[in-house]
Design a protein around this motif. Structure first.
Motif, short mmCIF file in Angstrom:
data_model
loop_
_atom_site.label_atom_id
_atom_site.label_comp_id
_atom_site.label_asym_id
_atom_site.label_seq_id
_atom_site.Cartn_x
_atom_site.Cartn_y
_atom_site.Cartn_z
N VAL A 67 30.52 -44.32 -96.45
CA VAL A 67 31.21 -43.56 -97.49
C VAL A 67 30.56 -42.19 -97.62
O VAL A 67 29.40 -42.00 -97.27
N GLU A 68 31.33 -41.25 -98.15
CA GLU A 68 30.82 -39.88 -98.31
C GLU A 68 29.95 -39.73 -99.54
O GLU A 68 28.97 -38.99 -99.53
N ASP A 69 30.33 -40.42 -100.60
CA ASP A 69 29.64 -40.28 -101.88
C ASP A 69 29.41 -41.68 -102.44
O ASP A 69 30.35 -42.34 -102.89
N LEU A 70 28.16 -42.12 -102.41
CA LEU A 70 27.86 -43.50 -102.79
C LEU A 70 28.21 -43.78 -104.24
O LEU A 70 28.78 -44.84 -104.56
N ASP A 71 27.91 -42.86 -105.14
CA ASP A 71 28.21 -43.08 -106.56
C ASP A 71 29.71 -43.21 -106.79
O ASP A 71 30.16 -44.07 -107.56
N ARG A 72 30.47 -42.35 -106.14
CA ARG A 72 31.94 -42.41 -106.27
C ARG A 72 32.47 -43.74 -105.75
O ARG A 72 33.32 -44.37 -106.37
N SER A 73 31.93 -44.18 -104.61
CA SER A 73 32.37 -45.43 -104.01
C SER A 73 32.00 -46.63 -104.88
O SER A 73 32.83 -47.52 -105.12
N LEU A 74 30.78 -46.65 -105.39
CA LEU A 74 30.36 -47.76 -106.24
C LEU A 74 31.18 -47.81 -107.53
O LEU A 74 31.51 -48.89 -108.02
N SER A 75 31.51 -46.66 -108.06
CA SER A 75 32.35 -46.62 -109.26
C SER A 75 33.69 -47.27 -108.99
O SER A 75 34.19 -48.06 -109.80
N PHE A 76 34.28 -46.97 -107.83
CA PHE A 76 35.56 -47.58 -107.48
C PHE A 76 35.44 -49.09 -107.33
O PHE A 76 36.20 -49.85 -107.95
N TYR A 77 34.50 -49.54 -106.52
CA TYR A 77 34.42 -50.97 -106.23
C TYR A 77 33.98 -51.79 -107.45
O TYR A 77 34.40 -52.93 -107.61
N LYS A 78 33.18 -51.18 -108.32
CA LYS A 78 32.74 -51.89 -109.51
C LYS A 78 33.79 -51.81 -110.63
O LYS A 78 34.18 -52.83 -111.20
N ASP A 79 34.24 -50.60 -110.93
CA ASP A 79 35.11 -50.41 -112.09
C ASP A 79 36.56 -50.80 -111.83
O ASP A 79 37.24 -51.31 -112.73
N ILE A 80 37.03 -50.56 -110.62
CA ILE A 80 38.44 -50.84 -110.31
C ILE A 80 38.64 -52.28 -109.81
O ILE A 80 39.58 -52.97 -110.22
N LEU A 81 37.74 -52.75 -108.94
CA LEU A 81 37.93 -54.08 -108.33
C LEU A 81 37.04 -55.16 -108.92
O LEU A 81 37.31 -56.35 -108.71
N LYS A 86 26.76 -64.19 -102.77
CA LYS A 86 26.96 -63.71 -101.40
C LYS A 86 27.66 -62.36 -101.43
O LYS A 86 28.38 -62.03 -102.39
N SER A 87 27.45 -61.59 -100.36
CA SER A 87 28.08 -60.28 -100.25
C SER A 87 29.15 -60.34 -99.16
O SER A 87 28.89 -60.79 -98.04
N ILE A 88 30.34 -59.89 -99.50
CA ILE A 88 31.40 -59.79 -98.49
C ILE A 88 31.67 -58.33 -98.11
O ILE A 88 32.42 -58.07 -97.18
N LEU A 89 31.03 -57.41 -98.82
CA LEU A 89 31.28 -55.99 -98.60
C LEU A 89 30.02 -55.20 -98.93
O LEU A 89 29.32 -55.50 -99.90
N SER A 90 29.71 -54.21 -98.11
CA SER A 90 28.61 -53.30 -98.42
C SER A 90 29.01 -51.88 -98.06
O SER A 90 29.90 -51.66 -97.24
N VAL A 91 28.33 -50.93 -98.70
CA VAL A 91 28.64 -49.51 -98.48
C VAL A 91 27.34 -48.77 -98.22
O VAL A 91 26.29 -49.11 -98.77
N VAL A 92 27.41 -47.76 -97.38
CA VAL A 92 26.25 -46.96 -97.04
C VAL A 92 26.66 -45.50 -96.93
O VAL A 92 27.72 -45.18 -96.40
N GLN A 93 25.81 -44.61 -97.47
CA GLN A 93 26.05 -43.18 -97.37
C GLN A 93 24.98 -42.58 -96.47
O GLN A 93 23.83 -42.43 -96.88
N PRO A 94 25.31 -42.24 -95.23
CA PRO A 94 24.32 -41.64 -94.34
C PRO A 94 24.05 -40.19 -94.72
O PRO A 94 24.81 -39.58 -95.48
N GLU A 95 22.97 -39.65 -94.19
CA GLU A 95 22.74 -38.21 -94.36
C GLU A 95 23.86 -37.46 -93.65
O GLU A 95 24.36 -37.88 -92.62
N ASN A 96 24.27 -36.35 -94.24
CA ASN A 96 25.35 -35.54 -93.66
C ASN A 96 26.64 -36.33 -93.51
O ASN A 96 27.35 -36.21 -92.51
N ALA A 97 26.93 -37.17 -94.50
CA ALA A 97 28.18 -37.95 -94.46
C ALA A 97 29.38 -37.00 -94.44
O ALA A 97 29.38 -35.95 -95.08
N LYS A 98 30.39 -37.40 -93.66
CA LYS A 98 31.56 -36.55 -93.46
C LYS A 98 32.83 -37.33 -93.76
O LYS A 98 32.83 -38.56 -93.74
N PRO A 99 33.95 -36.63 -93.99
CA PRO A 99 35.20 -37.33 -94.32
C PRO A 99 35.70 -38.19 -93.16
O PRO A 99 35.35 -37.98 -92.00
N LYS A 100 36.55 -39.12 -93.50
CA LYS A 100 37.17 -40.00 -92.52
C LYS A 100 37.95 -39.18 -91.50
O LYS A 100 38.64 -38.23 -91.85
#
Length: 284
Positions: free
Chosen positions: A18-32, A52-66
């Motif tokens: 993901v590009e922005d970890l905080d934005r992604s976590l907000s979506f997966y936590k607040d929406i789903l 158990k975890s069925i999904l994980s997210v990672v924000q690399p350095e220099n993350a770029k759009p899809k």
């Protein structure tokens, strides 16, 4: 076909860039309704049941759009336990105004389609009873018809959405591949999946244990679609689980015979498919 009682091979975890970890976590936590289970090597592992975890997210350095028109993720699919739970999800999306990209009846299942803030495709679906699925000449009958949204919403009357239910699992994964024939050889002859539906000459659905599909493979991003560049949002890796160590070892031997390099890192085994998509081979 009672696939639930038969040991089989399946996908149980997906990791996203993901590009922005905080934005992604907000979506997966607040929406789903996911919560954080643990953080490990820069990845945040998400859970619905707290175990158990069925999904994980990672924000690399220099993350770029899809990147468009590449191999990799088409969508990952979260399987809820019944139609009422799917109806609660739909009512929730309507109430908060979250945009859906589609809503379909596939005969074997009913499904909602959306994307996360990075454009990663998500399907949330409920299966019809396996006894209702139709098979013709060894292939499961699936189609794409409009979802009966009104009929579905009746199921959730008077119910509230408190997040995806804890019984939700990673039902299947659908991938863009660069060459369908190479992908079939890798996933079927190598990993051990079986073809359950050929969709003309541009998509393939495969499974084990008589399920309608654990993996979808398509060339809708174009024959020869390149792998995405590193650090772009999308699929980082996924996990294929085998019913035993012996079954996993047999798959590794088949892959090596086909010329694919299986790499070991500590206790984990990894391999890339012909399109460059990374997966871990795990044992149940």
């Amino acid at each position: 076909m009672n696939f639930h009682t038969r040991p089989h091979t399946f996908v149980n975890h997906v990791q996203l860039i993901v590009e922005d970890l905080d934005r992604s976590l907000s979506f997966y936590k607040d929406i789903l309704g996911f919560s954080v289970l643990k953080e490990e090597e820069g990845a945040v592992f998400l859970t619905l049941d707290g175990q158990k975890s069925i999904l994980s997210v990672v924000q690399p350095e220099n993350a770029k759009p899809k990147q468009p028109r590449t191999s990799g993720l088409y969508h990952f699919a979260l399987l809820v336990p019944n139609r009422k739970e799917l109806a609660k999800v739909l009512r929730h999306f309507i109430s908060i105004g979250y945009p859906l990209q589609g809503a379909s009846d596939h005969l074997v299942s009913e499904a909602l389609y959306l994307a996360d803030p990075d454009g990663n495709g998500i399907e949330i679906y409920a299966d019809r009873d396996a006894e209702e699925w139709k098979w013709e000449n060894g292939q499961v009958v699936m189609t794409t018809e409009p979802l009966d949204s009104k009929g579905l919403l009746v199921e959730s009357a008077g119910s509230s959405f408190d997040g995806l239910p804890k019984e939700t699992i990673m039902g299947h994964l659908h991938l863009h591949v660069s060459n369908l024939q190479e992908a079939e050889m890798f996933y079927c002859e190598g990993l051990g999946f079986e073809v359950v539906l050929r969709y003309s000459n541009h998509a393939l659905f495969i499974s084990t244990g008589g399920y309608h599909h654990h993996l979808g493979l398509n060339i809708w991003n174009g024959q020869g679609a390149p792998a995405p560049d590193e650090h772009h949002a999308g699929l980082k890796q996924f996990t294929v689980v085998y019913p035993s160590s012996e079954a996993r070892d047999e798959a590794c031997a088949r892959l090596r015979n086909l010329g694919y390099g299986v790499q070991q890192l500590d206790e984990s085994l990894f391999v890339k498919d012909p399109s460059g998509t990374l997966m871990e081979l795990a044992r149940g």
